[in-house]
Design a protein around this motif. Structure first.
Motif, PDB file in Angstrom:
ATOM      1  N   LEU A 124       0.848  -1.149  -0.040  1.00  0.00           N
ATOM      2  CA  LEU A 124      -0.082  -0.077   0.045  1.00  0.00           C
ATOM      3  C   LEU A 124       0.860   1.330   0.125  1.00  0.00           C
ATOM      4  O   LEU A 124       0.417   2.394  -0.441  1.00  0.00           O
ATOM      5  CB  LEU A 124      -0.949   0.087   1.154  1.00  0.00           C
ATOM      6  N   THR A 125       2.103   1.225   0.475  1.00  0.00           N
ATOM      7  CA  THR A 125       2.983   2.299   0.503  1.00  0.00           C
ATOM      8  C   THR A 125       3.268   2.623  -0.977  1.00  0.00           C
ATOM      9  O   THR A 125       3.615   3.738  -1.300  1.00  0.00           O
ATOM     10  CB  THR A 125       4.323   2.040   1.382  1.00  0.00           C
ATOM     11  N   GLN A 126       3.409   1.602  -1.663  1.00  0.00           N
ATOM     12  CA  GLN A 126       3.656   1.821  -3.152  1.00  0.00           C
ATOM     13  C   GLN A 126       2.548   2.435  -3.899  1.00  0.00           C
ATOM     14  O   GLN A 126       2.562   3.298  -4.717  1.00  0.00           O
ATOM     15  CB  GLN A 126       4.155   0.428  -3.916  1.00  0.00           C
ATOM     16  N   ILE A 127       1.256   2.239  -3.530  1.00  0.00           N
ATOM     17  CA  ILE A 127       0.139   2.576  -3.989  1.00  0.00           C
ATOM     18  C   ILE A 127       0.265   4.149  -3.518  1.00  0.00           C
ATOM     19  O   ILE A 127      -0.236   5.015  -4.557  1.00  0.00           O
ATOM     20  CB  ILE A 127      -1.050   2.254  -3.609  1.00  0.00           C
ATOM     21  N   GLU A 128       0.515   4.652  -2.181  1.00  0.00           N
ATOM     22  CA  GLU A 128       0.484   5.834  -1.667  1.00  0.00           C
ATOM     23  C   GLU A 128       1.481   6.612  -2.744  1.00  0.00           C
ATOM     24  O   GLU A 128       0.947   7.995  -2.674  1.00  0.00           O
ATOM     25  CB  GLU A 128       1.082   5.832  -0.398  1.00  0.00           C
ATOM     26  N   GLN A 129       2.361   6.239  -3.334  1.00  0.00           N
ATOM     27  CA  GLN A 129       3.283   7.062  -4.000  1.00  0.00           C
ATOM     28  C   GLN A 129       2.725   7.072  -5.670  1.00  0.00           C
ATOM     29  O   GLN A 129       3.509   7.677  -6.355  1.00  0.00           O
ATOM     30  CB  GLN A 129       4.531   6.294  -3.999  1.00  0.00           C
ATOM     31  N   SER A 130       1.718   6.379  -5.727  1.00  0.00           N
ATOM     32  CA  SER A 130       1.060   6.321  -7.197  1.00  0.00           C
ATOM     33  C   SER A 130       0.793   7.703  -7.651  1.00  0.00           C
ATOM     34  O   SER A 130       0.978   8.013  -8.745  1.00  0.00           O
ATOM     35  CB  SER A 130       0.130   5.156  -7.541  1.00  0.00           C
ATOM     36  N   ILE A 131       0.140   8.664  -6.808  1.00  0.00           N
ATOM     37  CA  ILE A 131      -0.342   9.757  -7.484  1.00  0.00           C
ATOM     38  C   ILE A 131       0.990  10.658  -7.722  1.00  0.00           C
ATOM     39  O   ILE A 131       0.897  11.288  -8.852  1.00  0.00           O
ATOM     40  CB  ILE A 131      -0.997  10.608  -6.215  1.00  0.00           C
ATOM     41  N   SER A 132       2.042  10.553  -6.732  1.00  0.00           N
ATOM     42  CA  SER A 132       3.171  11.358  -7.349  1.00  0.00           C
ATOM     43  C   SER A 132       3.627  10.707  -8.665  1.00  0.00           C
ATOM     44  O   SER A 132       4.300  11.789  -9.637  1.00  0.00           O
ATOM     45  CB  SER A 132       4.249  11.275  -6.272  1.00  0.00           C
ATOM     46  N   SER A 133       3.656   9.456  -8.934  1.00  0.00           N
ATOM     47  CA  SER A 133       4.163   8.926 -10.140  1.00  0.00           C
ATOM     48  C   SER A 133       3.474   9.227 -11.239  1.00  0.00           C
ATOM     49  O   SER A 133       3.858   9.580 -12.396  1.00  0.00           O
ATOM     50  CB  SER A 133       4.170   7.447  -9.698  1.00  0.00           C
ATOM     51  N   ILE A 134       2.076   9.376 -10.889  1.00  0.00           N
ATOM     52  CA  ILE A 134       1.265   9.525 -12.074  1.00  0.00           C
ATOM     53  C   ILE A 134       1.431  11.188 -12.582  1.00  0.00           C
ATOM     54  O   ILE A 134       1.371  11.306 -13.533  1.00  0.00           O
ATOM     55  CB  ILE A 134      -0.286   9.305 -11.594  1.00  0.00           C
ATOM     56  N   ILE A 135       1.582  11.862 -11.393  1.00  0.00           N
ATOM     57  CA  ILE A 135       1.730  13.492 -11.711  1.00  0.00           C
ATOM     58  C   ILE A 135       2.983  13.516 -12.574  1.00  0.00           C
ATOM     59  O   ILE A 135       3.190  14.447 -13.680  1.00  0.00           O
ATOM     60  CB  ILE A 135       1.790  14.303 -10.434  1.00  0.00           C
ATOM     61  N   GLY A 136       4.050  13.025 -12.084  1.00  0.00           N
ATOM     62  CA  GLY A 136       5.129  12.905 -12.611  1.00  0.00           C
ATOM     63  C   GLY A 136       5.229  12.495 -14.071  1.00  0.00           C
ATOM     64  O   GLY A 136       5.684  13.031 -14.942  1.00  0.00           O
ATOM     65  N   LEU A 137       4.476  11.277 -14.317  1.00  0.00           N
ATOM     66  CA  LEU A 137       4.353  10.780 -15.656  1.00  0.00           C
ATOM     67  C   LEU A 137       3.689  11.432 -16.460  1.00  0.00           C
ATOM     68  O   LEU A 137       4.012  11.719 -17.807  1.00  0.00           O
ATOM     69  CB  LEU A 137       3.421   9.362 -15.467  1.00  0.00           C
TER      70      LEU A 137
END
Length: 593
Positions: A124-137
């Motif tokens: 779930l920590t990885q999912i937590e970082q997903s928004i930042s990843s999606i924004i960066g993407l």
């Protein structure tokens, strides 16, 4: 069904303003990139031609201004992402905690549960970082679109080369995501061991024994070994990622070199200007940087399905999903029946309970006695419905408990467990386990008036006092005082069925007997089950069940069991002997008759 889209909705819930700000910031950046490219081209063209310092200074100032805008946008984006991350962390924890509504504790009381919980939290920590990843993407994709289009207009072959020579990075990220999942499973046990050791080093309750037994060095060693194991496995993971990326990044310099040959050839052929060459070279570097970051952020598309699978597996294994509609919801508890019940703990070699048949009706006061490990507490938990049992073994009001909606049963029972909870709440909240409204406050005060011994006298007028030493200003209680609070909590619920599992073990003998007698008297017409080692307490029950090695050896009233001269008789006789008040067997029994 928890899909990737549902995870996204869960994460952004309540964060519409922050997401809108991110979208606005992302929309500005492509324009800044496009202006930067053309200003760079203009700057180098002017430098290669007849340089006019005033014009050069203007272009340079504009570039500096654009750089400032980029920095402000980056800082603004970072601030908004920080706020989003905090909210996302809260939303994911809320989703996890609200999903923990088990109908049984059978699988929860296992080491596997702690292991799988730690693994799930890591996922779930990885999912937590997903928004930042999606924004960066999104950000990097927009920039890639701008610079990629510009390069494509000059040379489609160069754009294709830059794309193809970046593809190995995506392969590396796919492998890294799979390696990360395996790492979570491998490191979970050491993470738990490290956490437990650190808790023992820091927890005040444990420090008492640490001081007396001098175990601080040993505990520190246990923590160090577990922490070092985590470090070794983490480094091994990072080393593997380093090796994979080292291989993948070789392709980008080769691709950049080929792009330079194409740009240089066009410059020699006068197809492009020196300004074009400089700006295109910078654009190629930016494209490779964007592709590298896009590859890194694309890992989230592999991690979200993995985390989703882990979550669904966890819920199915430990929480359970209803396979059929449970229609049986008895209005009140009047009859409980065990039908040749056998129960075995997960991974246990032998049953904890064997061939148990038992009938309990309302108004019953039942005591369960036996030596340690005889199955008393397990039987009590089965009667509460806390364990998963096979069909046709436990009936509530003639309904198989497996056909019942378990929460409807839990609403009718109350308990004081051996391992009762000590909540860092106020007295009101400890007893009611709810926000203390005026109605709840009145009900708690009425309970304390009826049972003043359950709350320390000095707290009777200070029921908002927080208990325990976890929070500043908290009031610590003795073991016996905490146990009385737990009893008050059970009585507050006023359920038709009450289980007291060694509920008075920390009270003095006189208070214990007086309190049990008072509870039995006040609960006339309701079912009360006493699990106890104290045979004086057991003797108050209408029916006594004697357990031995997971089986019911005897049952009956106190006098009936003494007359039968069985296991209970031996236990009672030893008790009398140890108390120095043993009565001769024959005269005692004849006196009963």
């Amino acid at each position: 069904m928890t899909t990737s889209l549902r995870w996204f909705r869960i994460m952004i819930q309540g964060s519409v303003v922050s997401v809108s700000m991110v979208v606005l910031l992302l929309a500005i950046q492509p324009g800044v990139g496009w202006l930067t490219f053309h200003l760079n081209k203009q700057l180098f063209d002017q430098m290669a031609g007849q340089a006019i310092w005033k014009e050069l200074a203007i272009v340079a100032a504009l570039l500096a201004g654009l750089k400032l805008v980029e920095l402000v946008l980056a800082e603004g984006s970072r601030l908004v992402q920080t706020q989003l991350s905090l909210r996302i962390h809260n939303r994911l924890e809320h989703h996890l905690y609200s999903s923990i509504q088990p109908s049984s504790i059978t699988q929860l009381e296992t080491p596997a549960f702690n292991h799988d919980t730690t693994t799930l939290k890591n996922s779930l920590t990885q999912i937590e970082q997903s928004i930042s990843s999606i924004i960066g993407l999104v950000q990097q994709t927009l920039m890639l679109g701008v610079y990629g289009y510009i390069i494509f207009t000059y040379s489609w072959l160069t754009a294709l080369i830059l794309l193809l020579f970046s593809l190995p990075l995506f392969w590396v990220e796919l492998l890294s995501a799979l390696r990360l999942e395996k790492y979570f499973h491998k490191v979970a046990q050491q993470q738990i061991e490290s956490m437990l050791a650190s808790d023992l080093i820091l927890r005040p309750q444990a420090l008492k024994e640490t001081m007396i037994f001098g175990s601080q060095r040993y505990l520190l060693r246990r923590w160090s070994e577990a922490a070092e194991a985590v470090i070794r496995k983490t480094f091994s993971l990072k080393l593997g990622e380093f090796n994979l990326r080292s291989f993948a990044v070789i392709f980008q310099p080769i691709g950049f070199l080929l792009a330079q040959f194409i740009f240089f050839n066009k410059l020699v052929d006068h197809s492009i200007t020196l300004g074009d060459y400089a700006a295109l070279s910078a654009a190629a570097v930016t494209v490779f940087a964007n592709m590298t970051q896009i590859a890194g952020n694309s890992r989230i598309f592999n991690q979200i399905p993995i985390a989703t699978r882990n979550f669904k597996t966890f819920i199915a294994k430990y929480i359970g999903t209803p396979e059929k509609e449970h229609t049986a919801q008895p209005p009140s508890v009047q009859h409980i029946r065990l039908n040749r019940l056998t129960f075995t703990y997960p991974n246990a070699a032998a049953p904890a309970l064997s061939d148990i048949s038992l009938d309990l009706s309302d108004r019953d006061v039942v005591a369960i006695v036996g030596e340690n490990g005889s199955g008393k507490s397990t039987l009590a938990k089965v009667l509460l419905g806390l364990h998963t049992v096979e069909p046709d073994m436990l009936y509530i009001q003639n309904h198989d408990i497996n056909d019942m909606e378990r929460q409807s049963w839990f609403r009718q029972v109350s308990v004081v467990n051996q391992d009762y909870m000590k909540y860092s709440f106020s007295v009101y909240e400890n007893i009611a386990l709810d926000h203390p409204s005026e109605e709840i406050r009145h009900k708690v005060r009425s309970l304390i008036e009826a049972y003043p011994m359950l709350v320390p006298a000095e707290l009777h007028r200070e029921l908002d006092t927080v208990l325990g030493n976890s929070l500043q200003g908290g009031r610590q209680l003795s073991g016996g005082q905490w146990q009385r609070i737990a009893i008050a909590r059970a009585l507050y619920k006023d359920s038709p069925y009450l289980l007291l599992d060694e509920a008075t073990s920390e009270l003095d003998p006189i208070t214990e007997l007086d309190l049990i007698n008072r509870i039995i008297t006040d609960r006339a017409g309701k079912t009360t089950v006493l699990v106890t080692h104290n045979l004086s307490v057991a003797s108050m029950a209408k029916q006594i069940i004697v357990m031995h090695e997971g089986r019911i050896m005897e049952r009956g009233s106190h006098q009936e069991l003494l007359l039968s001269r069985g296991l209970y008789y031996e236990m009672w006789n030893k008790r009398e002997q140890y108390e120095g008040d043993r009565v001769h067997e024959q005269s005692y029994v004849s006196g009963l008759v």
